[in-house]
Scaffold this motif. Structure first.
Motif, short mmCIF file in Angstrom:
data_model
loop_
_atom_site.label_atom_id
_atom_site.label_comp_id
_atom_site.label_asym_id
_atom_site.label_seq_id
_atom_site.Cartn_x
_atom_site.Cartn_y
_atom_site.Cartn_z
N ARG A 146 -9.77 6.83 75.49
CA ARG A 146 -10.53 5.66 75.96
C ARG A 146 -12.03 6.00 76.05
NH1 ARG A 146 -7.73 4.77 79.88
NH2 ARG A 146 -6.52 2.99 79.09
N TYR A 147 -12.34 7.15 76.61
CA TYR A 147 -13.74 7.53 76.72
C TYR A 147 -14.37 7.69 75.33
CZ TYR A 147 -17.95 10.19 77.79
OH TYR A 147 -19.25 10.62 77.87
N ALA A 148 -13.66 8.38 74.43
CA ALA A 148 -14.20 8.68 73.11
C ALA A 148 -14.40 7.42 72.27
CB ALA A 148 -13.30 9.66 72.37
N ASN A 149 -13.39 6.58 72.24
CA ASN A 149 -13.39 5.50 71.25
C ASN A 149 -13.71 4.12 71.80
OD1 ASN A 149 -12.73 7.52 69.51
ND2 ASN A 149 -10.63 6.84 69.14
N VAL A 150 -13.49 3.92 73.11
CA VAL A 150 -13.80 2.62 73.71
C VAL A 150 -15.15 2.67 74.41
CG1 VAL A 150 -13.05 0.84 75.33
CG2 VAL A 150 -11.34 2.09 73.96
N THR A 151 -15.29 3.65 75.31
CA THR A 151 -16.55 3.75 76.06
C THR A 151 -17.71 4.17 75.16
OG1 THR A 151 -15.31 4.32 78.05
CG2 THR A 151 -17.68 4.82 78.04
N LYS A 152 -17.51 5.24 74.38
CA LYS A 152 -18.60 5.81 73.59
C LYS A 152 -18.61 5.34 72.14
CE LYS A 152 -21.02 8.53 75.07
NZ LYS A 152 -22.27 8.48 75.85
N GLY A 153 -17.52 4.82 71.64
CA GLY A 153 -17.49 4.34 70.27
C GLY A 153 -17.59 5.43 69.22
N TYR A 154 -17.06 6.61 69.53
CA TYR A 154 -17.15 7.72 68.58
C TYR A 154 -16.22 7.55 67.37
CZ TYR A 154 -19.75 10.51 72.04
OH TYR A 154 -20.69 10.99 72.93
N GLY A 155 -15.17 6.79 67.53
CA GLY A 155 -14.24 6.62 66.42
C GLY A 155 -13.48 7.89 66.08
N ALA A 156 -13.12 8.67 67.10
CA ALA A 156 -12.37 9.92 66.88
C ALA A 156 -10.94 9.57 66.47
CB ALA A 156 -12.39 10.76 68.14
N LYS A 157 -10.58 9.89 65.25
CA LYS A 157 -9.31 9.42 64.67
C LYS A 157 -8.17 10.41 64.85
CE LYS A 157 -7.52 7.76 60.21
NZ LYS A 157 -7.88 7.47 58.80
N TYR A 158 -8.44 11.70 64.72
CA TYR A 158 -7.37 12.70 64.65
C TYR A 158 -7.25 13.46 65.97
CZ TYR A 158 -7.36 11.76 59.65
OH TYR A 158 -7.28 11.15 58.43
N TRP A 159 -6.03 13.46 66.54
CA TRP A 159 -5.74 14.11 67.82
C TRP A 159 -4.42 14.87 67.69
CZ3 TRP A 159 -8.86 12.90 72.28
CH2 TRP A 159 -9.84 11.91 72.04
N THR A 160 -4.45 16.16 68.03
CA THR A 160 -3.21 16.93 68.05
C THR A 160 -2.79 17.17 69.50
OG1 THR A 160 -4.44 19.02 67.92
CG2 THR A 160 -3.65 18.08 65.87
N ILE A 161 -1.48 17.29 69.70
CA ILE A 161 -0.94 17.50 71.04
C ILE A 161 -0.67 18.99 71.22
CG2 ILE A 161 0.78 16.79 72.72
CD1 ILE A 161 -1.00 14.52 71.49
N GLY A 162 -1.65 19.67 71.81
CA GLY A 162 -1.52 21.09 72.09
C GLY A 162 -1.86 21.97 70.90
N ASN A 163 -1.71 23.28 71.14
CA ASN A 163 -2.07 24.31 70.16
C ASN A 163 -1.04 25.44 70.23
OD1 ASN A 163 -4.32 25.91 68.53
ND2 ASN A 163 -3.64 27.27 70.17
N GLU A 164 -0.41 25.74 69.11
CA GLU A 164 0.53 26.87 69.02
C GLU A 164 1.49 26.89 70.21
OE1 GLU A 164 -1.71 30.48 68.43
OE2 GLU A 164 -2.45 29.83 66.48
N ASN A 165 2.08 25.74 70.51
CA ASN A 165 2.90 25.63 71.72
C ASN A 165 4.23 26.36 71.63
OD1 ASN A 165 1.34 22.73 71.33
ND2 ASN A 165 1.11 23.66 73.34
N TYR A 166 4.63 26.77 70.43
CA TYR A 166 5.79 27.65 70.28
C TYR A 166 5.52 29.03 70.85
CZ TYR A 166 2.83 28.37 66.19
OH TYR A 166 1.75 28.55 65.36
#
Length: 681
Positions: A146-166
């Motif tokens: 919400r902050y990135a794309n609604v409030t600031k309008g950055y248009g951040a498209k790609y989001w991963t859930i975590g890193n090397e969680n295995y």
């Protein structure tokens, strides 16, 4: 129908190029008078993946005080970087974006999200953002969207859930923060679904990625206690419908530069296995799931020439296989210990740019802050090579020490990237082309040699021959002998229906009045399987259990030929019925080997009074460790299992073995019993 089978040129580089052009072509790019010793084939008909707008990526980290500074963003922009990842590997699972904290870790000043985004925008790169899975919540991730794309309008498209969680301890090793009581892939999958739902409720346009492991890398193949399958199987089966891409890392290891540089030969099989896992377990719409490679680097020569050679080879190999972004770890990282690699000082620093600091014992100090290391120059060369919209095409080299990649540009030009992995010897390469005729002009060659301060661009050699200095990279750009106007558009994505011996290949129409030619890829020399005026072709005389990659080209009545269709890779089956059936199961895997169990059934009307089962390892990094239940032997890549015990009609027997592997473990798919191809179940 049925048939049988430069951009960059700072003043000093321009001046150097002009001087060398006058004095003579630089040795790294000239065509030697001596006979060539390496053959490279380039086939413009063998289309691979098309380069996207996020292809060339790097990692940024919140501990890096230079994150987003004009000096760094300028260097990344000059290199052609198209995607930057934040907030930095394992830090992502302890990072809280609202208050810009990472409990237990160091956060440098002026590295918050807005600073990162300002730097990404100056670079001209898209962001790849890691949502905190380890110590965060779905609501925290949704608020970030919400902050990135609604409030600031950055248009951040790609989001991963975590890193090397295995790496949360579920498989033994624990380096990744994870506050969940349940560390299983099931728990991770359930949370991925929850995160994706919450984040897309804020912005339905975002793309959500789930963490997988690269085939051939730990813990690939391992099934932990209480799980129904491997990490990848569980995550794809449970969360495949909720994600848009998978996120993998690749650190190939290797005892030294030579072994490390040879690991890039595994990329095609690794990508094949990963796509097969996605297709098998990812649900009905698995075809929409993309692949991102968000970390890669080497263990030998990280900031000297081996790192540069690896970067060019790995990025090219992965992009050619359709990975939509490849990202180097890291922009800055810091020195560990100094050594000499191929005559150059290596600080064992994962960074593209110097941190300007010294080793912990003070024995060696890096060059001034932000001085580019060798992999940075290789990345810059990639920026000139793999441009958005270019299509990778097939190549082949008869020398494992000389790698080759090529792209076909929309304007008809052909760019060939040559990589000499030999630290001691120059090699003169004979270049051969299929589906492309080069013009007579001297090609422009951009080179990066061992120890060089940057790239050098100058005319050199010929379209037919180039000499490569030891441990060097050369980008050869060729113009066609003439530009063909009005050629047909490329056919769309082919599909196939296969049996053990045939494949019906179909494709969308590319227009009226066209003839279509179907080619099977074979390195840099494709084989034409047939032609037709229709939009399907049935090909026969194929081998059971074999992998084939094909392209379709359109030709109009004036003889003008389109560029290649997207590639189609398919694997033939085994006979629907046979006098024997074989079932292979991987019953216990530990990441570098496994216990294989083989059931053999005699489907014939009579007994078999002694038998030999045979199969071939699909790759050169697989081998037989031991076997039981019969006599086992391996010769080359062929394994034979023999027994004098009769096998009655309708009867079955079982044999077992230990198989070893040091790369992607593509299981054998074809077995013969006394020379007859069996049905694989």
């Amino acid at each position: 129908m049925y048939v049988s089978l430069t951009r960059r040129a700072v003043a000093s580089t321009v001046l150097l190029a002009l001087v060398t052009a006058v004095a003579g072509t630089p040795p790294a790019a000239q065509a030697a008078a001596a006979a060539t010793d390496v053959r490279v084939d380039v086939d413009a008909r063998a289309g691979l993946a098309t380069v996207g707008s996020t292809a060339l990526g790097v990692n940024h980290a919140i501990w890096d005080s230079q994150l987003g500074t004009p000096a760094v963003t300028g260097l990344l922009k000059d290199a052609g970087v198209q995607m930057v990842r934040y907030p930095g590997g394992s830090y992502a699972d302890i990072y809280h974006w609202k208050d810009h904290t990472a409990p237990g870790g160091y956060v440098a000043p002026n590295t918050d999200f807005d600073t990162f985004m300002a730097g990404a925008q100056r670079t001209g790169a898209s962001p790849m953002i890691i949502a905190n899975y380890g110590t965060g919540t779905a609501q925290e991730a949704a608020d970030w969207v919400r902050y990135a794309n609604v409030t600031k309008g950055y248009g951040a498209k790609y989001w991963t859930i975590g890193n090397e969680n295995y790496g949360n301890g579920h498989y033994g090793s624990a380096w990744e923060a994870d506050d969940h009581a349940d560390k299983s892939p099931k728990e991770y999958s359930d949370n991925v679904i929850a995160y994706a739902k919450a984040m897309k409720a804020v912005d339905p346009s975002v793309k959500i990625g789930a963490v997988l492991t690269m085939p051939g890398n730990w813990p690939d193949g391992i099934v932990a206690a209480g799980d129904s399958g491997t990490w990848n199987q569980e995550v794809l089966t449970r969360a495949g419908s909720a994600i848009d891409f998978v996120d993998v890392h690749w650190y190939p290891g290797g005892a030294g530069p030579a072994e490390t540089l040879g690991k890039t030969a595994q990329l095609q099989d690794a990508a094949y296995l990963l796509r097969r896992q996605i297709s098998t377990y990812g649900g009905d719409s698995a075809g929409r799931i993309g692949i991102s490679m968000t970390e890669t680097n080497v263990d030998a020569g990280r900031n000297t020439q081996p790192g540069a050679l690896f970067l060019a080879d790995a990025y090219s190999g992965l992009l050619a296989q359709g990975v939509f972004t490849v990202q180097w770890w890291n922009v800055h990282n810091g020195p560990d210990k100094a050594s000499t690699v191929a005559g150059q000082t290596d600080y064992n620093d994962f960074g593209l740019l110097s941190s300007g600091t010294c080793t912990a014992d003070g024995s060696a100090c890096e060059p001034p802050l932000n001085t580019p290391f060798a992999p940075y120059h290789a990345l810059s060369l990639m920026g000139d090579f793999a441009r958005t919209g270019d299509q990778f095409v097939g190549t082949g080299s008869d020398n494992a020490l000389v790698g080759a990649h090529a792209v076909r540009r929309a304007d008809g030009d052909l760019a060939v990237l040559l990589i000499n992995k030999d630290p001691d010897a120059a090699h003169t390469v004979a270049l051969n082309y299929q589906g492309f005729t080069a013009g007579t002009a001297v090609p422009v060659v951009e080179t990066f040699t061992n120890g060089a301060a940057g790239l050098v661009t100058a005319p050199g050699g010929t379209a037919a021959a180039q000499t490569l200095a030891p441990y060097s990279i050369a980008l050869v750009t060729l113009h066609p002998d003439h530009v063909v106007a009005g050629a047909p558009k490329a056919p769309g994505q082919p599909t196939a229906t296969v049996t053990d011996r045939t494949a019906k290949i179909s494709w969308p129409s590319a227009g009226a009045g066209l003839k279509y030619e179907v080619y099977r890829q074979n390195g840099g020399i494709s084989e034409q399987l047939g032609e037709t005026t229709g939009t399907s072709l049935t090909v026969g005389n194929l081998l059971p259990g074999q992998r084939y990659t094909v392209n379709v080209l359109a030709r109009d009545g004036a003889g003008r030929v389109s560029s290649a269709s997207p590639p189609l890779t398919f694997t033939t089956g085994t006979p629907a019925s046979s006098s024997c059936t074989v079932t292979l199961r991987d019953t216990n895997d530990w990441g570098s080997g496994y216990v294989g169990s083989i059931d053999i059934t005699n489907n014939g009307a009579g007994a078999i009074g002694g038998w030999t089962l045979a199969f071939t390892w699909p790759t050169g990094w697989q081998s037989l460790g031991s076997g039981w239940g019969a006599t086992w032997e391996q010769s080359g890549r062929t394994v034979r299992v023999t027994s004098d015990t009769a096998l009655a009609a309708g009867a079955s027997t079982n044999v077992g073995f230990v198989g070893n592997y040091s790369g992607p473990n593509v299981l054998p798919a074809v077995f013969t019993l006394n020379g007859t191809v069996c049905t694989s179940a």
